[in-house]
Each structure stands twice: as structure tokens, then as C-alpha cells.
Design a protein around this motif. Structure first.
Motif, short mmCIF file in Angstrom:
data_model
loop_
_atom_site.label_atom_id
_atom_site.label_comp_id
_atom_site.label_asym_id
_atom_site.label_seq_id
_atom_site.Cartn_x
_atom_site.Cartn_y
_atom_site.Cartn_z
N LEU A 113 12.75 5.76 -2.39
CA LEU A 113 11.64 5.63 -1.44
C LEU A 113 11.10 4.20 -1.40
O LEU A 113 10.79 3.67 -0.33
CB LEU A 113 10.52 6.61 -1.81
CG LEU A 113 10.81 8.09 -1.60
CD1 LEU A 113 9.66 8.93 -2.11
CD2 LEU A 113 11.07 8.39 -0.13
N VAL A 114 10.97 3.58 -2.55
CA VAL A 114 10.51 2.19 -2.59
C VAL A 114 11.51 1.27 -1.91
O VAL A 114 11.14 0.35 -1.17
CB VAL A 114 10.25 1.75 -4.05
CG1 VAL A 114 9.90 0.27 -4.11
CG2 VAL A 114 9.13 2.57 -4.66
N ARG A 131 11.81 -1.37 5.40
CA ARG A 131 10.94 -1.29 6.58
C ARG A 131 10.08 -2.55 6.71
O ARG A 131 9.70 -2.93 7.82
CB ARG A 131 10.02 -0.07 6.48
CG ARG A 131 10.73 1.26 6.70
CD ARG A 131 9.79 2.43 6.55
NE ARG A 131 8.79 2.43 7.60
CZ ARG A 131 7.49 2.27 7.41
NH1 ARG A 131 7.03 2.07 6.19
NH2 ARG A 131 6.65 2.30 8.42
N ILE A 132 9.75 -3.18 5.61
CA ILE A 132 8.91 -4.38 5.66
C ILE A 132 9.63 -5.49 6.44
O ILE A 132 8.98 -6.31 7.10
CB ILE A 132 8.57 -4.85 4.23
CG1 ILE A 132 7.72 -3.80 3.51
CG2 ILE A 132 7.83 -6.18 4.27
CD1 ILE A 132 7.41 -4.15 2.07
N ILE A 133 10.95 -5.51 6.40
CA ILE A 133 11.70 -6.52 7.16
C ILE A 133 11.37 -6.41 8.64
O ILE A 133 11.04 -7.40 9.30
CB ILE A 133 13.22 -6.35 6.94
CG1 ILE A 133 13.57 -6.41 5.45
CG2 ILE A 133 13.99 -7.39 7.73
CD1 ILE A 133 15.02 -6.12 5.17
N GLN A 134 11.43 -5.20 9.18
CA GLN A 134 11.15 -5.00 10.60
C GLN A 134 9.69 -5.28 10.92
O GLN A 134 9.37 -5.81 11.98
CB GLN A 134 11.52 -3.56 11.00
CG GLN A 134 11.59 -3.34 12.50
CD GLN A 134 12.67 -4.20 13.15
OE1 GLN A 134 13.73 -4.42 12.59
NE2 GLN A 134 12.39 -4.69 14.35
N ALA A 182 0.83 -1.20 0.00
CA ALA A 182 0.00 0.00 0.00
C ALA A 182 0.86 1.26 0.00
O ALA A 182 0.55 2.24 -0.68
CB ALA A 182 -0.93 -0.01 1.21
N ARG A 183 1.95 1.21 0.74
CA ARG A 183 2.84 2.39 0.77
C ARG A 183 3.59 2.54 -0.56
O ARG A 183 3.83 3.66 -1.02
CB ARG A 183 3.81 2.26 1.93
CG ARG A 183 4.57 3.56 2.20
CD ARG A 183 5.44 3.43 3.44
NE ARG A 183 6.05 4.70 3.78
CZ ARG A 183 5.50 5.62 4.55
NH1 ARG A 183 4.30 5.40 5.05
NH2 ARG A 183 6.12 6.74 4.83
N PHE A 208 4.18 5.56 -5.72
CA PHE A 208 4.07 5.64 -7.18
C PHE A 208 3.09 6.72 -7.62
O PHE A 208 3.41 7.58 -8.45
CB PHE A 208 3.62 4.29 -7.75
CG PHE A 208 4.71 3.25 -7.76
CD1 PHE A 208 6.04 3.61 -7.75
CD2 PHE A 208 4.39 1.89 -7.78
CE1 PHE A 208 7.05 2.65 -7.76
CE2 PHE A 208 5.39 0.93 -7.79
CZ PHE A 208 6.72 1.31 -7.78
N HIS A 209 1.89 6.67 -7.07
CA HIS A 209 0.80 7.45 -7.62
C HIS A 209 0.53 8.76 -6.90
O HIS A 209 -0.16 9.63 -7.44
CB HIS A 209 -0.48 6.61 -7.64
CG HIS A 209 -0.34 5.35 -8.42
ND1 HIS A 209 -0.23 5.35 -9.79
CD2 HIS A 209 -0.25 4.04 -8.03
CE1 HIS A 209 -0.10 4.09 -10.22
NE2 HIS A 209 -0.10 3.29 -9.17
#
Length: 704
Positions: free
Chosen positions: A443-444, A450-453, A373-374, A379-380
Motif C-alpha cells: 500500500l505504501v 501516486r505521488i508521481i502523478q 498523510a496517506r 500505518f496507523h
């Protein structure tokens, strides 16, 4: 109903085994000032001298006192209380009809109550020291006797105002906070002790009780030292509740004096003397006062209070049991098969990482955008708005456009706007799209980091058991992301470079824009021609003469006209020529042909203005086409080269890097405190389940 208090005692024992006070059990909390007679009241209820005596603050730790009534004919201990062994046999009997037992001494039995008092003093000094300081760590004592009623009481330090000796300066605040901690328990009954020879209206015990129990629904007042009131006065109004009403009642008692204690007057003798005093001084109130009536009243109040608290207590225990079961599950079982466990954890982490990107994770974040979602938002929203904020003509002035047109024409004046100037300027503007595009990649990349944490904290809590495995997984995923970052940046850079490599002026959208613009320019030209003044007719000869003259001037390249005009200089012009403006070559000075004229702001001619307007419109039209392409192609490139590549290769990368025989033992080494926390959670869960079973048994016997 009488069996309810032993139930609470059982629950207290259950939670004492795990050293937890997470359940607030019904109990009676004794509150009063120093020397108000608190200890004497407790000893009267026990029927024995068990509490330390002395001046100043004596009770310096909470004493949780459980009174257990036993059958006088039964001198055997139950299996619950009798665990000690001697000479290989289990003790079934105890010398004497009364005994005590401390929690901190495990299974030691005390039949000498003088020894119990010494143990309380020693245990107090062990924790609180010998400087009259206090501690909030309680002492647990159980008294088994046929002469007591079932009660659970808590004796607290007496309220004091002035520190004495080595006591801390804030001793008053420490004691008050300790008292508030216990009487704030909504399942407790407050026993407020006040001496009869003091003003009831200034009672500190009633004041602190009213702070937490303003309605007085769980406060019982005890008035001590009825025999020490001034001559000619009595406590009739106080005992009748006319001075300060207390909902649960006010009970008067007569304690032993210090002389009686020194002369070792027994509690039984003191109770007989108390009854005689009440018969003589307060004959109408004898049956509602005294130590025996106080014990019966406390027993009755505690039983009814327990009955009212049990449903909520059962709910609380069940909720805590579910929480500790979940906590224990998160700690996992001890590892038996390291190879299988490692592969399982790696697979689960990789799956949760991909699910978080795809939006199908089990734990959905509600506080902020996360994962896929982030990335979509980047992107948009972030990237899209950034590109839209880039002005097609930003950083480009009219002088820049005019200079580019002149530089593209070379030494010859141009009849048309040179196409080279358009390409030069539009490339300069398109180049500005590269920086926000690379920022989008960054940014991506940060979000995927961050998804790792996120997966470690919420999705795969088992990783918290193995800190080395957690660190290794983070290192592998971070390295994979770091490896894909330059590849993705290179692709995004190439997307912009592709747009710069070939300016497609035949692009359908651009061709339509050019056609519309040419029509507008042609219409503007016709409008200007229509606005020109009508030509003045001239005679034939004059026309021929003018025509011939023009032919001649044209043939001479207008040099003759320029020379002719030079002859018509006035004197003032010549004077001005003698003093040329700065920057102009003067007579007798060398001329530097390499000097480049600096553009100055001036009014543009109509043709210059028209040429600049044409170039600016072309740049804007083509820039919008390229921006649209970049806005569409950059997210696709990031998804292909970074996001999807990491998703597809994550598990194989983790297995290849970590699933090795030499690393199994090291990676699956638990943190130092994990085993301890698992054992504590298991013990607490066992205690809660046992407590729930005890309450269920009471319910089955229809006791409430």
C-alpha cells in the motif's frame, strides 16, 4: 455618452482578432419568424440593400453588423481601419462616403454594397453549404457611413416550423438553440420583430424573448407591415401596448414590399413614404414610430445598456486577464538554455515529491488524503486495524491444542504441559502476521507511485510542456520504487522470521502474564479440592488389607486387576465382543499398527481441559506481545528502507539517469500543440489587456 458605442465596437474588434467570444458584449439581437421583415428593418437602419433576398430561409448564419457613424467631411480612414497598401503607399482616402469591411476578408474595403451582399451569400454557402442548412459561426461586417447611428446588431435565422427541401429534420430546434445562445447574453437587447398582419398573442419572437427575459427589461418589440393590415383594422391597440405590454416599448415601421425591392426603390424613398403613411394612418403616434425613431431609440437604449454593463464588463475582463496570465505562466517561456532548464525541472520535481511526503507541498490536496498523510493513515489506521482484527487463537481449535500436547509428549504420558507444544502453536499464530505486514508495504509503495502523478498534475505543470521528460521522470522514479520494494519486503519478512526464531518466554510482559495465570490455576485447584467430599473412615484391618492389596497391584503394574476384571465379563459383554465396532481389529484379522486414530469430538477430561486452557492463555499472551512489536517495527522498516531511501536518493537518481548531454534536446522537446497554446494564450492576454485599457480610458474621461 455617444462615445460608449464606439468603445464597444473597439472591444468587439479586439476580441475578433483572437476569434474569441469569451466576453459577452452589449449588442442588439434581432429575432423574428421567416418573412416577418427582419432583413427589411436592418436595411432601413443601414440605409442600404446589403442582405441576401429570396424565399424560405435566407439568413443561415449569424450576421454581427456594426454600424459606425463617421463625419461626412472626413473621408479618410483611421490607422485602425486603414492597413491595406497599394503601390507602396498607405491609402488615406476612400472612394465614396460609405464603405463596408468584413472580418474574414481582413483589410479589403467594399464601397459597392451589391458586392457586400454577394460576399455575405458566398461566405454563408462556404460554411453552411447550399442545402439551406444553418451554422452558428458568425459573419462580422462593419458599415461606415455618415447616415447611420452607432449600433451593434446581430441578425439571426428566422424562426421556422417545417423543414423545406434538404433542410435537416430538426431545423426548428437548431434555429431555436442558436437564437437562445445569443439572447441569453444578459448584456444583449432583444429586438423582437412581428408582422402587424399576424396575431400578436401568437408571436414566436415575443415568446422566445420572454423565455429568457421574463420581466421584459431588455426586450423591444417592432411591428412591421403596418400597411398590409386588413381593411378596417389598425394597429393602434398594439402600438399603445394594450394587447401585449413590452417594457422597452413597441415601435411600428413600414417596410418596402417585394415589388418595391424589384423596382429598386431606395431606402431613403421608402422612409419618406413610411413617414407619409404614419402621418395619414396614425397621426398621433407618428413621432413615436417609424424607422428613424427606431434607430434613435436603439441607439439610446444601447448606450444606456452599455453604461450599465461596463463596470461588470471591466471586472470580467480583469478576471480573465489574470486567468490567462496564470495559464501563460504555466506554459513557460521558450527554452534557451537546455542544460539549466533540465536541471531546474529535475530539482523542482524532486523537491515537490519530498514536500508532498512531508506535508509541506505548495498545492495541498483537499479532496482526499495524499502523500505523507496517506502513508500515515496506512500505518496507523489500515495496518493497525488489520493487525488488531487478527484473533490470537484464530484457526486454532481445542482438538489442535490437545493434539499438539500429545505429540509433544511422545510415548510417555506427561505429568506437566510440554513447552514444545506451546512453541509449536504460538509460531503458527505469529506467522499469520506476515501477510498483513507485506500488504502494508504494498500500500505504501502504491501511494508513492501516486505521488508521481500528483506532482506532475499540480506541482510541476512545466512538465506538461515536455511529455518526453515527464515520461522519463516517471520511468526513473518507478524503477527506483520497484528496486526498493523487494528490499523492504525482505526486511518485513525478516521481522516476522526474527519473532519466530526465538520464543522469548522470559520476556517481562510474558513472565508477568505467566505468574498471574499460575496464581489463577492454583486458586482454581484449591477451590476444586475444597469442593471434594470428605473421606469415609475405614477399620484398621481393612486398611492394612487394602494397603497390602494396593502394594501388590502396584507392584504388578495393575495387570492382576485388569485380568481379574476380565474374568468378570458378563454374557452380554462376550456377545458384544463377538461383534466388535467398526475399526476395531477382529479375531483372525491382521492388525495394522500404523493406523492413526482420527480425533473425534468428545468431552475432555478435567486435566485435558486444564492443559488446553493453559496453552491457549499462553499463546494469547505471547501473541499480543509479538503483535505489538510487529505493529511498531513494520512502519519503521518501511520508512527506512522505502520512503526515506527514495526521498534521499531521488534527485541523485534523476540527475544520474537524465542529466546527459545526449538527452537534452530530446527530453526538452515540447508537445506539438504547446507552442500553439502559448501563442493563443499570449494573444488572448494581449487582447484582454487592450480591452481593459480601452475601458480605463473611458473611465478617465468620466463617461460613467
Amino acid at each position: 455618452m455617444e462615445a460608449l458605442i464606439p468603445v464597444i465596437n473597439k472591444l468587439q474588434d479586439v476580441f475578433n482578432t483572437v476569434g474569441a467570444d469569451i466576453i459577452q458584449l452589449p449588442q442588439i439581437v434581432v429575432v423574428g419568424t421567416q418573412s416577418s421583415g427582419k432583413s427589411s428593418v436592418l436595411e432601413s437602419l443601414v440605409g442600404r440593400d446589403i442582405l441576401p433576398r429570396g424565399t424560405g430561409i435566407v439568413t443561415r448564419r449569424p450576421l454581427i453588423l456594426q454600424l459606425v457613424h463617421i463625419d461626412p467631411e472626413d473621408r479618410r480612414k483611421t490607422n485602425e481601419e486603414n492597413e491595406s497598401k497599394k503601390n507602396g503607399r498607405l491609402y488615406r482616402g476612400i472612394d465614396g462616403e460609405e464603405w463596408g469591411k468584413f472580418l474574414h476578408t481582413k483589410n479589403k474595403i467594399y464601397t459597392d454594397f451589391e458586392e457586400i451582399r454577394h460576399e455575405i451569400e458566398a461566405e454563408t454557402e462556404r460554411i453552411s453549404g447550399n442545402n439551406k442548412g444553418i451554422s452558428d459561426e458568425p459573419i462580422h461586417l462593419k458599415i461606415f457611413s455618415p447616415h447611420v447611428v452607432n449600433l451593434t446588431l446581430v441578425d439571426l435565422p428566422g424562426i421556422t416550423k417545417v423543414p423545406v427541401g434538404d433542410q435537416p429534420k430538426d431545423i426548428e430546434m437548431q434555429i431555436k438553440e442558436l437564437i437562445i445562445k445569443y439572447i441569453s447574453n444578459p448584456n444583449s437587447i432583444i429586438l423582437a420583430v412581428t408582422a402587424a398582419n399576424t396575431d400578436m398573442a401568437t408571436s414566436e419572437a415575443l415568446k422566445v424573448a420572454r423565455d429568457v427575459d421574463p420581466d421584459g427589461r431588455r426586450t423591444l418589440a417592432v411591428v412591421t407591415k403596418l400597411d398590409l393590415m386588413d381593411a378596417g383594422t389598425d394597429a393602434m391597440d398594439i402600438l399603445m401596448g394594450r394587447v401585449i405590454p413590452v417594457k422597452l416599448g413597441i415601435i411600428g415601421v413600414v417596410n418596402r414590399s417585394q415589388l418595391d425591392i424589384n423596382q429598386r426603390k431606395s431606402v431613403a424613398d421608402a422612409i419618406r413614404d413610411e413617414y407619409a403613411f404614419l402621418q395619414k394612418k396614425y397621426p398621433s403616434l407618428t413621432n413615436r414610430n417609424g424607422t428613424k425613431y427606431l434607430a434613435r431609440t436603439l441607439n439610446r437604449l444601447l448606450m444606456h445598456h452599455i453604461r450599465d454593463c461596463l463596470p461588470e464588463l471591466k471586472t470580467r475582463i480583469n478576471v480573465l486577464a489574470a486567468q490567462y496570465q496564470s495559464l501563460l505562466n504555466s506554459y513557460g517561456e521558450p527554452v534557451d538554455d537546455e542544460s539549466s532548464m533540465l536541471l531546474q525541472l529535475i530539482t523542482k520535481f524532486a523537491a515537490e515529491y519530498c514536500h508532498t511526503i512531508e506535508g509541506t507541498a505548495k498545492y495541498i490536496e483537499t479532496a482526499e488524503l495524499c502523500g505523507g498523510a496517506r502513508i500515515c493513515y496506512i500505518f496507523h489506521e489500515t495496518f493497525g486495524r488489520t493487525l488488531e482484527s487478527v484473533d490470537p487463537l484464530g484457526g486454532l481449535t481445542t482438538i489442535d491444542v490437545l493434539t499438539a500436547i500429545r505429540n509433544a509428549t511422545g510415548p510417555r504420558p506427561a505429568l506437566f504441559v510440554p513447552e514444545v507444544s506451546f512453541e509449536l502453536l504460538v509460531k503458527r499464530q505469529v506467522k499469520r502476521l506476515e501477510e498483513p505486514s507485506l500488504r502494508c508495504v504494498e500500500l505504501v509503495h502504491e501511494e508513492m507511485q501516486r505521488i508521481i502523478q500528483h506532482c506532475s498534475n499540480y506541482s510541476t505543470q512545466e512538465l506538461l510542456r515536455f511529455p518526453k521528460l515527464h515520461d522519463a521522470i516517471v520511468e526513473v522514479v518507478t524503477a527506483l520504487l520497484r528496486k526498493r520494494l523487494p528490499v523492504t519486503n525482505e526486511m518485513v519478512h525478516n521481522l516476522v522470521a526474527i519473532e519466530l526464531a526465538y520464543i522469548n518466554t522470559k520476556h517481562p510482559d510474558f513472565a508477568d502474564a505467566c505468574g498471574l495465570m499460575n496464581n489463577n490455576i492454583e486458586e482454581q485447584r484449591r477451590n476444586r479440592m475444597r469442593d471434594l467430599p470428605t473421606a469415609v473412615p475405614r477399620d484398621k484391618g481393612g486398611s492394612q488389607s487394602a494397603s497390602a492389596s494396593e502394594q501388590t497391584d502396584s507392584g504388578m503394574g495393575n495387570w492382576r486387576g485388569m485380568l481379574k476384571k476380565g474374568e468378570e465379563f458378563t454374557a452380554s459383554d462376550r456377545a458384544a465382543a463377538q461383534y466388535p465396532p467398526p475399526g476395531m481389529p477382529q479375531k483372525g484379522h491382521a492388525v495394522n499398527l500404523l493406523d492413526v486414530p482420527v480425533p473425534v469430538s468428545r468431552k475432555l477430561s478435567s486435566r485435558e481441559q486444564r492443559d488446553c486452557e493453559v496453552i491457549e492463555r499462553l499463546i494469547k499472551s505471547y501473541f499480543l506481545i509479538v503483535r505489538k512489536n510487529i505493529q511498531d517495527s513494520v512502519p519503521k522498516a518501511v520508512m527506512h528502507f522505502l520512503v526515506n531511501h527514495v526521498k534521499d536518493s531521488l534527485q541523485s537518481e534523476l540527475v544520474g539517469q537524465l542529466y546527459k548531454t545526449t538527452l537534452l534536446v530530446d527530453l526538452l522537446t515540447e508537445s506539438e500543440d504547446m507552442a500553439q497554446r502559448r501563442n493563443e494564450a499570449a494573444d488572448m492576454l494581449k487582447a484582454l489587456q487592450k480591452a481593459s485599457q480601452v475601458i480605463a480610458e473611458i473611465r478617465e474621461t468620466h463617461m460613467w
